[in-house]
Design an enzyme around this catalytic site. Structure first.
Site, PDB file in Angstrom:
ATOM      1  N   LYS A  96      36.197  40.394  39.647  1.00  0.00           N
ATOM      2  CA  LYS A  96      36.413  39.624  38.406  1.00  0.00           C
ATOM      3  C   LYS A  96      36.949  40.530  37.300  1.00  0.00           C
ATOM      4  CE  LYS A  96      32.370  38.134  37.604  1.00  0.00           C
ATOM      5  NZ  LYS A  96      31.716  38.695  38.773  1.00  0.00           N
ATOM      6  N   THR A 102      38.399  43.388  37.557  1.00  0.00           N
ATOM      7  CA  THR A 102      39.727  43.885  37.939  1.00  0.00           C
ATOM      8  C   THR A 102      40.793  42.820  37.664  1.00  0.00           C
ATOM      9  OG1 THR A 102      38.615  45.181  39.654  1.00  0.00           O
ATOM     10  CG2 THR A 102      40.996  44.918  39.869  1.00  0.00           C
ATOM     11  N   LYS A 156      26.510  50.830  41.328  1.00  0.00           N
ATOM     12  CA  LYS A 156      27.788  50.207  41.050  1.00  0.00           C
ATOM     13  C   LYS A 156      28.857  51.219  40.671  1.00  0.00           C
ATOM     14  CE  LYS A 156      30.166  46.401  40.436  1.00  0.00           C
ATOM     15  NZ  LYS A 156      30.305  45.168  39.811  1.00  0.00           N
ATOM     16  N   PHE A 210      42.911  42.496  49.180  1.00  0.00           N
ATOM     17  CA  PHE A 210      42.472  43.826  49.614  1.00  0.00           C
ATOM     18  C   PHE A 210      43.458  44.325  50.658  1.00  0.00           C
ATOM     19  CE2 PHE A 210      38.156  44.948  48.079  1.00  0.00           C
ATOM     20  CZ  PHE A 210      38.024  43.905  47.185  1.00  0.00           C
ATOM     21  N   ALA A 247      23.195  38.499  33.643  1.00  0.00           N
ATOM     22  CA  ALA A 247      23.783  37.199  33.969  1.00  0.00           C
ATOM     23  C   ALA A 247      22.773  36.260  34.640  1.00  0.00           C
ATOM     24  CB  ALA A 247      25.003  37.385  34.859  1.00  0.00           C
ATOM     25  N   TRP A 257      44.881  45.129  41.662  1.00  0.00           N
ATOM     26  CA  TRP A 257      44.161  46.378  41.941  1.00  0.00           C
ATOM     27  C   TRP A 257      45.164  47.430  42.413  1.00  0.00           C
ATOM     28  CZ3 TRP A 257      43.293  49.299  46.408  1.00  0.00           C
ATOM     29  CH2 TRP A 257      42.279  50.259  46.300  1.00  0.00           C
ATOM     30  N   PHE A 294      28.680  37.310  37.630  1.00  0.00           N
ATOM     31  CA  PHE A 294      28.422  36.655  38.924  1.00  0.00           C
ATOM     32  C   PHE A 294      29.444  35.542  39.209  1.00  0.00           C
ATOM     33  CE2 PHE A 294      23.724  37.868  38.109  1.00  0.00           C
ATOM     34  CZ  PHE A 294      23.932  39.124  38.597  1.00  0.00           C
ATOM     35  N   ARG A 335      32.578  42.814  28.965  1.00  0.00           N
ATOM     36  CA  ARG A 335      31.234  43.325  28.687  1.00  0.00           C
ATOM     37  C   ARG A 335      31.197  44.847  28.734  1.00  0.00           C
ATOM     38  NH1 ARG A 335      28.153  40.476  33.334  1.00  0.00           N
ATOM     39  NH2 ARG A 335      30.226  40.647  34.217  1.00  0.00           N
TER      40      ARG A 335
HETATM   41  P1  ADP Z   1      33.214  42.194  39.663  1.00  0.00           P
HETATM   42  O1  ADP Z   1      33.675  42.187  38.245  1.00  0.00           O
HETATM   43  O2  ADP Z   1      33.450  40.888  40.357  1.00  0.00           O
HETATM   44  O3  ADP Z   1      31.835  42.719  39.859  1.00  0.00           O
HETATM   45  P2  ADP Z   1      34.957  44.468  39.911  1.00  0.00           P
HETATM   46  O4  ADP Z   1      36.253  44.044  39.339  1.00  0.00           O
HETATM   47  O5  ADP Z   1      34.067  45.329  39.092  1.00  0.00           O
HETATM   48  O6  ADP Z   1      34.151  43.219  40.458  1.00  0.00           O
HETATM   49  O7  ADP Z   1      35.272  45.184  41.284  1.00  0.00           O
HETATM   50  C1  ADP Z   1      34.246  45.747  42.083  1.00  0.00           C
HETATM   51  C2  ADP Z   1      34.788  46.954  42.828  1.00  0.00           C
HETATM   52  O8  ADP Z   1      35.746  46.539  43.801  1.00  0.00           O
HETATM   53  C3  ADP Z   1      35.499  47.964  41.943  1.00  0.00           C
HETATM   54  O9  ADP Z   1      35.119  49.253  42.343  1.00  0.00           O
HETATM   55  C4  ADP Z   1      36.969  47.730  42.202  1.00  0.00           C
HETATM   56  O10 ADP Z   1      37.720  48.930  42.082  1.00  0.00           O
HETATM   57  C5  ADP Z   1      36.977  47.224  43.626  1.00  0.00           C
HETATM   58  N1  ADP Z   1      38.069  46.283  43.870  1.00  0.00           N
HETATM   59  C6  ADP Z   1      38.328  45.140  43.177  1.00  0.00           C
HETATM   60  N2  ADP Z   1      39.418  44.528  43.678  1.00  0.00           N
HETATM   61  C7  ADP Z   1      39.848  45.286  44.708  1.00  0.00           C
HETATM   62  C8  ADP Z   1      40.942  45.172  45.635  1.00  0.00           C
HETATM   63  N3  ADP Z   1      41.790  44.153  45.582  1.00  0.00           N
HETATM   64  N4  ADP Z   1      41.085  46.141  46.562  1.00  0.00           N
HETATM   65  C9  ADP Z   1      40.215  47.179  46.616  1.00  0.00           C
HETATM   66  N5  ADP Z   1      39.170  47.349  45.774  1.00  0.00           N
HETATM   67  C10 ADP Z   1      38.980  46.413  44.831  1.00  0.00           C
END
Ligand code: ADP
Length: 559
Positions: A74, A76, A108, A384, A276, A412, A304, A97
């Protein structure tokens, strides 16, 4: 093939612009910018007065399906979409946030987006940033100290020391502090009583901080916090202790939103970060509103999946702050859909179109929820590198068959460039579809009926069962005049139900509400379904053990 760079490596290679330049981009005046070093600044609340009559920008909410433990991207996608809108010459600002040090040191790593869609300076944002979490911790603990001192000095309010609900907090995962005894050591050391610590982001002060519309509203809300009950079982508030002025003073700088930038110099306002589950999981109202004044589009997120984050954003935050979200982005990942389709965690990287289609009903439910709120939406497939073409095609064509607007995003891997299709699709639905946003219930509905509406419409449950305790509380709350508040559900994020093992789209279940907790300052009633952890513990291998500072003074190990 070259090694995939870590989020920290990408962030450290970025060439940041001075924060003054980012502010100039937004026509922020010099006296309205309070720099904290070269790349962070606080924004004066005077901006809101100056732009009082300016039309608000459009708020776009990013939410997700029920996530895996790793998160579905989210943050990202929020950052990537903001960058993409800017590439299309739209004046977009991101509102997010602030990370808590507990999860950063625990599991995390960081919470500032990922890959080529991050907010920077990433280390600062993840560590002490501009001290907001410190200020909130201090305000929370000042209240605890004033409360214990009141009891020590004679307890004029006749507080029942067995019915104190206010806890101390710390911005760290520290399970040893969950339950403690304070005041030991004899008459000069205070009055002994059982106490406990929560993590700072679980403090009601954090929730209040994020819902207040200005400093005076902050003070009014702080005054209403219920800290304990007296010998007649009547609520005792911050106002009874006379502490709201001091608490507001401790927060007077923290309440100003923080300006930073993304890897592509898109402005980002990062401010506040409540839990959350026992809170509403969104950045501050002040940040969202200021971003809407400064930009034409605000991209923001809620914690979430859509069953928790979007539900609370739409039923609590948008209602209280009186704004209309113009679009919702539902982030889905192929790996999470495969998990909802029954695959084990260690099989998620293997191609399996059948499992993907088996789990797709989870996504479907969340899109129906957004439809129930009447807001236009787009599904963003967060790609991914392990996803296969066959899986991507299957998901895209399913969405198209269902008439669900969808865009594949690669933010990403590619930054804003990878979000152009998403940005165009979001702009398109905002233009073409009519927005009929309305919260799902009226605050004047009974407590039970509000909880039932959420359970039925958002979770797909048959109904709600209330424990004997919860039933007694509903009666008490009515007598206290607390029944006209929205409900903040505390539920597992992993399932639409209150049982985290029920993946996909469960049916034929009821939600059990065990207990309510009044957050009268924040202005909602928390409904606890399962047991909710308000002071997490550290895992066996905490992320902290890989952290370091290298010979050049650079951070290592935040990911
Ligand atoms: P959320 O906000 O849903 O908790 P984040 O955006 O913080 O998720 O992403 C969680 C983790 O996954 C981060 O470390 C991010 O770098 C990784 N991530 C997010 N999207 C991808 C992607 N498309 N490919 C690889 N890693 C990703």
């Amino acid at each position: 093939t070259s090694k995939v760079k870590s989020d920290l490596e990408i962030a450290q290679e970025a060439k940041m612009k001075p924060i003054k330049d980012i502010a100039t981009q937004l026509d922020i005046q010099e006296h309205e910018l309070e720099p904290y070093g070269h790349y962070k600044a606080k924004l004066s609340l005077e901006i809101m007065n100056r732009l009082h009559t300016k039309k608000d920008g459009k708020v776009i909410l990013v939410t997700a399906i029920n996530p895996t433990a790793a998160g579905e991207g989210k943050s990202t996608v929020t950052v990537g979409l903001g960058q993409a809108l800017n590439r299309l010459d739209k004046k977009a600002i991101i509102a997010m946030r602030e990370p808590s040090l507990g999860p950063v040191m625990g599991i995390k790593g960081g919470a500032a987006g990922g890959g080529y869609s991050q907010v920077i300076p990433m280390e600062d944002i993840n560590l002490h940033f501009t001290g907001d979490l410190h200020a909130i911790t201090t305000a929370n603990n000042a209240l605890a100290a004033l409360l214990d001192n009141h009891i020590h000095q004679g307890n004029a309010l006749r507080i029942d020391t067995r019915k104190i609900t206010w806890k101390r907090v710390l911005d760290m995962n520290d399970r040893a502090l969950r339950q403690v005894v304070v005041g030991l050591g004899g008459p000069t050391q205070g009055v002994p009583r059982e106490d406990g610590f929560d993590i700072t982001v679980a403090s009601e002060i954090m929730a209040i901080f994020c819902l207040a519309t200005d400093t005076q509203d902050l003070k009014r809300r702080l005054a209403r916090i219920v800290v304990a009950y007296n010998m007649d079982n009547e609520p005792v508030t911050v106002q009874d202790l006379g502490a709201e002025g001091a608490l507001t003073l401790l927060l007077k700088d923290a309440i100003k939103p923080n300006l930073v930038q993304t890897l592509e110099h898109t402005p980002a306002i990062i401010h506040g970060g409540p839990f959350a589950n026992i809170a509403h999981g969104c950045n501050s109202v002040i940040a969202t509103k200021m971003a809407a004044k400064l930009g034409d589009y605000v991209v923001t997120e809620a914690g979430f999946g859509a069953d928790l984050g979007a539900e609370k954003f739409l039923n609590i935050k948008a209602r209280m702050a009186d704004f209309t979200p113009e679009a919702v982005v539902v982030v889905a990942t192929i790996r999470a859909l495969k998990m909802h389709g029954g695959l084990a965690k260690d099989q998620l990287k293997e191609e399996n179109v059948q499992a993907l289609l088996g789990g797709i009903e989870n996504l479907k439910k969340h899109t129906e929820t957004i439809e129930a709120f009447g807001v236009p939406y787009v599904v963003a497939i967060n790609r991914f590198i392990t996803d296969t073409d066959a899986e991507g095609e299957a998901l895209l064509s399913w969405c198209k068959e269902q008439g669900i607007p969808v865009a594949l995003t690669e933010v990403w891997e590619k930054g804003g460039e990878g979000g152009l299709e998403l940005a165009k699709t979001v702009l398109d639905v905002m233009e073409k579809e009519t927005n009929q946003f309305a919260p799902l219930y009226d605050v004047s509905d009974s407590i039970a009926s509000k909880a039932e509406t959420i359970a039925k419409v958002v979770y797909g449950a048959d109904g709600v069962e209330f424990s004997a305790k919860a039933q007694k509380q509903m009666k008490q709350f009515e007598q206290n005049g607390w029944d006209n508040l929205p409900i903040c559900m505390a539920k597992t994020q992993y399932s639409l139900s209150d049982d985290q093992t029920k993946l996909g789209r469960p049916s034929g279940f009821t939600i059990s509400i065990r207990e309510f907790r009044p957050s009268i300052g924040a202005g909602f009633l928390v409904a606890l379904t399962g047991s909710i952890m308000t002071m997490p513990g550290l895992p066996k291998q905490p992320a902290a053990l890989k952290m370091d500072v290298d010979e050049d003074g650079k951070a290592v190990g935040i990911f």
